[in-house]
Design a protein around this motif. Structure first.
Motif, short mmCIF file in Angstrom:
data_model
loop_
_atom_site.label_atom_id
_atom_site.label_comp_id
_atom_site.label_asym_id
_atom_site.label_seq_id
_atom_site.Cartn_x
_atom_site.Cartn_y
_atom_site.Cartn_z
N SER A 18 -2.42 -18.52 9.08
CA SER A 18 -3.86 -18.71 8.88
C SER A 18 -4.55 -17.39 8.52
N PHE A 19 -3.89 -16.26 8.85
CA PHE A 19 -4.47 -14.96 8.51
C PHE A 19 -4.21 -14.56 7.06
N GLY A 20 -3.26 -15.22 6.41
CA GLY A 20 -2.95 -14.87 5.02
C GLY A 20 -1.46 -14.83 4.77
N LYS A 21 -1.06 -14.00 3.80
CA LYS A 21 0.34 -13.92 3.39
C LYS A 21 0.81 -12.47 3.42
N ILE A 22 2.10 -12.31 3.69
CA ILE A 22 2.70 -10.98 3.71
C ILE A 22 4.11 -11.08 3.15
N ALA A 23 4.54 -10.06 2.44
CA ALA A 23 5.88 -10.05 1.86
C ALA A 23 6.38 -8.61 1.77
N ILE A 24 7.71 -8.48 1.74
CA ILE A 24 8.35 -7.17 1.56
C ILE A 24 9.03 -7.19 0.20
N ARG A 25 8.64 -6.26 -0.67
CA ARG A 25 9.24 -6.20 -2.00
C ARG A 25 10.03 -4.90 -2.11
N LEU A 26 11.34 -5.03 -2.32
CA LEU A 26 12.19 -3.88 -2.55
C LEU A 26 12.37 -3.70 -4.05
N HIS A 27 12.59 -2.46 -4.47
CA HIS A 27 12.68 -2.18 -5.90
C HIS A 27 13.99 -2.66 -6.50
N LYS A 28 14.98 -2.93 -5.66
CA LYS A 28 16.21 -3.57 -6.10
C LYS A 28 16.81 -4.30 -4.91
N ASP A 29 17.86 -5.09 -5.14
CA ASP A 29 18.35 -5.95 -4.06
C ASP A 29 19.56 -5.38 -3.33
N ARG A 30 20.08 -4.24 -3.77
CA ARG A 30 21.27 -3.67 -3.15
C ARG A 30 21.14 -2.16 -3.09
N PHE A 31 21.59 -1.59 -1.97
CA PHE A 31 21.55 -0.14 -1.80
C PHE A 31 22.88 0.34 -1.23
N VAL A 32 23.18 1.60 -1.47
CA VAL A 32 24.42 2.19 -0.99
C VAL A 32 24.10 3.07 0.21
N ALA A 33 24.99 3.09 1.21
CA ALA A 33 24.80 3.94 2.38
C ALA A 33 24.49 5.36 1.95
N GLY A 34 23.46 5.96 2.55
CA GLY A 34 23.02 7.30 2.17
C GLY A 34 21.96 7.33 1.09
N GLU A 35 21.68 6.17 0.47
CA GLU A 35 20.70 6.09 -0.62
C GLU A 35 19.29 5.91 -0.07
N GLU A 73 7.66 -1.89 -1.01
CA GLU A 73 6.27 -1.97 -0.61
C GLU A 73 6.03 -3.24 0.20
N VAL A 74 5.10 -3.15 1.12
CA VAL A 74 4.67 -4.31 1.88
C VAL A 74 3.42 -4.85 1.20
N LEU A 75 3.44 -6.12 0.81
CA LEU A 75 2.31 -6.76 0.14
C LEU A 75 1.57 -7.61 1.16
N LEU A 76 0.28 -7.39 1.27
CA LEU A 76 -0.52 -8.10 2.28
C LEU A 76 -1.75 -8.70 1.62
N ASP A 77 -1.88 -10.02 1.74
CA ASP A 77 -3.06 -10.74 1.26
C ASP A 77 -3.73 -11.32 2.50
N LEU A 78 -4.70 -10.57 3.06
CA LEU A 78 -5.31 -10.92 4.34
C LEU A 78 -6.56 -11.74 4.10
N GLN A 120 -6.70 -7.45 -0.17
CA GLN A 120 -5.36 -7.45 -0.74
C GLN A 120 -4.86 -6.01 -0.79
N PHE A 121 -3.66 -5.78 -0.24
CA PHE A 121 -3.16 -4.42 -0.08
C PHE A 121 -1.69 -4.32 -0.47
N GLU A 124 5.94 -11.90 -6.09
CA GLU A 124 4.55 -11.81 -6.52
C GLU A 124 3.71 -12.88 -5.82
N PHE A 125 2.44 -12.54 -5.54
CA PHE A 125 1.46 -13.52 -5.09
C PHE A 125 0.59 -13.90 -6.28
N GLU A 126 0.09 -15.12 -6.28
CA GLU A 126 -0.83 -15.53 -7.33
C GLU A 126 -2.19 -14.87 -7.11
N ASN A 127 -2.82 -14.51 -8.22
CA ASN A 127 -4.16 -13.89 -8.18
C ASN A 127 -4.19 -12.72 -7.19
#
Length: 373
Positions: free
Chosen positions: A10-27, A32-37, A104-105, A329-332
């Protein structure tokens, strides 16, 4: 991980967006955390938490004599063990007041994974009629939390990690030398087989090219990619082992001394399911969970009717996941981007018992001290 972190939508939407889907140990992990409050939230801090652990469950069945039943009986015993690599939390944004206003943040963040981590892995099996598993998992959690009243707006996402690999591809070779002799005791000559992979790390969906050579005439070459999974407890008292062929290939035989290479080389195509959490995954070597691969080459030799053996050679091969961009992505959604935060892992960022309980993590868990450069 646990499911104790619930989110009040009821407070809104939140999501975690990573720049890619896989990382190597040590990388370095960037996202970014997307927040639509949609309405004011009664907390002033946006929290980011990162966790990593491996856990196993192995079931053993025991048969014993039961005098009360006048015969034999059986019982199952579960061996459960867990090892945590890290659990840290960071404040990636904090307001000057007691609450966060609607809006929106975007909260950019980055942190560096510790060196030496085993790769993400998940393997489930049934033993003695019960579930067993071996899991290496990493997660990122982010959101807002208020204790008065108890309210949360949280999101969690898997963080896929591959074990550190050699950056420069190195060829892998395996050789076999054997004096051939049939049941007729006739000397059939000396066999030399050689298998060569052009690099030591292959990604899912790639073709493994296998150069082969033999010193006697062969009718056919067969190749197999074998996955070997080992799950055990630290004391070694409880173990699970699984070996299976996940890809096959074959090529015509060759005359003595000829080398199959280029377009004639044996080839195997890695299964595409390797990109995510599936039964076939990348090479990893944890303390409790290990997953490895071998390429096996078998030659059918044209030597003598009484010679039935099929010489075989094998070599280890390391396998990793392909990297894909990840879009959420969130709409609008036209967020205000806040200053990026570098989350430096240290002893001071280790989660305390209260934080762990709030995120539904084992509050008594201990884990090795990290060596952070």
């Amino acid at each position: 991980m646990g499911n104790g972190v619930t989110s009040d939508s009821s407070f809104g939407k939140i999501a975690i967006r990573l720049h890619k889907d896989r990382f190597v140990a040590g990388e370095q992990v960037e996202g970014e955390v997307l927040l639509d409050l949609a309405r004011e939230f009664p907390a002033s801090v946006v929290t980011l938490a990162i966790t990593g652990r491996e856990r196993v469950q192995i079931v053993e069945s025991r048969t014993y004599r039961d005098p009360s039943r006048g015969g034999m009986a059986s019982s199952n015993r579960k061996h459960v063990e867990e090892k945590e690599f890290f659990a840290h939390s960071f404040a990636i944004y904090e307001t000057s007041g007691q609450s966060l206003e609607p809006g929106q943040f975007s909260f950019p963040f980055c942190f560096r994974l510790p060196e030496g981590l085993p790769g993400s892995f998940k393997f489930e099996f049934e033993e003695a009629g019960e579930e067993g598993f071996g899991v290496i998992e990493y997660e990122i959690l982010a959101g807002l939390r208020s204790s008065d009243p108890p309210t949360t707006l949280f999101e969690r996402t898997d963080l896929l990690v591959d074990q550190s690999q050699i950056s420069i591809p190195a060829p892998l070779a395996s050789e076999l030398q054997e004096n051939l002799e049939g049941y007729c005791y006739r000397k059939l000559g000396r066999l030399e087989m050689r298998c060569l992979l052009d690099k030591d790390l292959f990604l899912s969906g790639e073709e493994i090219q296998i150069a082969s050579k033999a010193s006697v005439e062969t009718l056919e070459f067969k190749a197999s990619l074998v996955q070997i999974t080992e799950i055990s407890t630290t004391d070694g008292e409880s173990k699970f082992f699984d070996s299976k062929v996940i890809a096959k290939g074959k090529a015509p035989g060759i005359q003595p001394g000829k080398i199959l290479k280029g377009s004639e080389a044996l080839s195997l195509i890695l299964i595409p399911e390797l990109t995510g959490h599936s039964k076939a995954q990348s090479t990893t070597e944890g303390s409790l969970v290990r997953n490895s691969y071998r390429v096996e080459i078998e030659g059918q030799v044209d030597a003598c009717l009484c010679y039935q053996a099929q010489p075989k050679i094998s070599t280890a091969a390391r396998i990793g996941r392909k990297t894909y961009s990840k879009q959420i992505e969130f709409e609008n959604f036209e967020p205000k981007t806040m200053p990026p935060v570098v989350c430096a892992i240290s002893e001071s960022t280790k989660m305390n018992k209260e934080e762990r309980k709030a995120l539904d993590l084992d509050a008594e868990m201990e884990y090795p001290r990290l060596s952070v450069s």
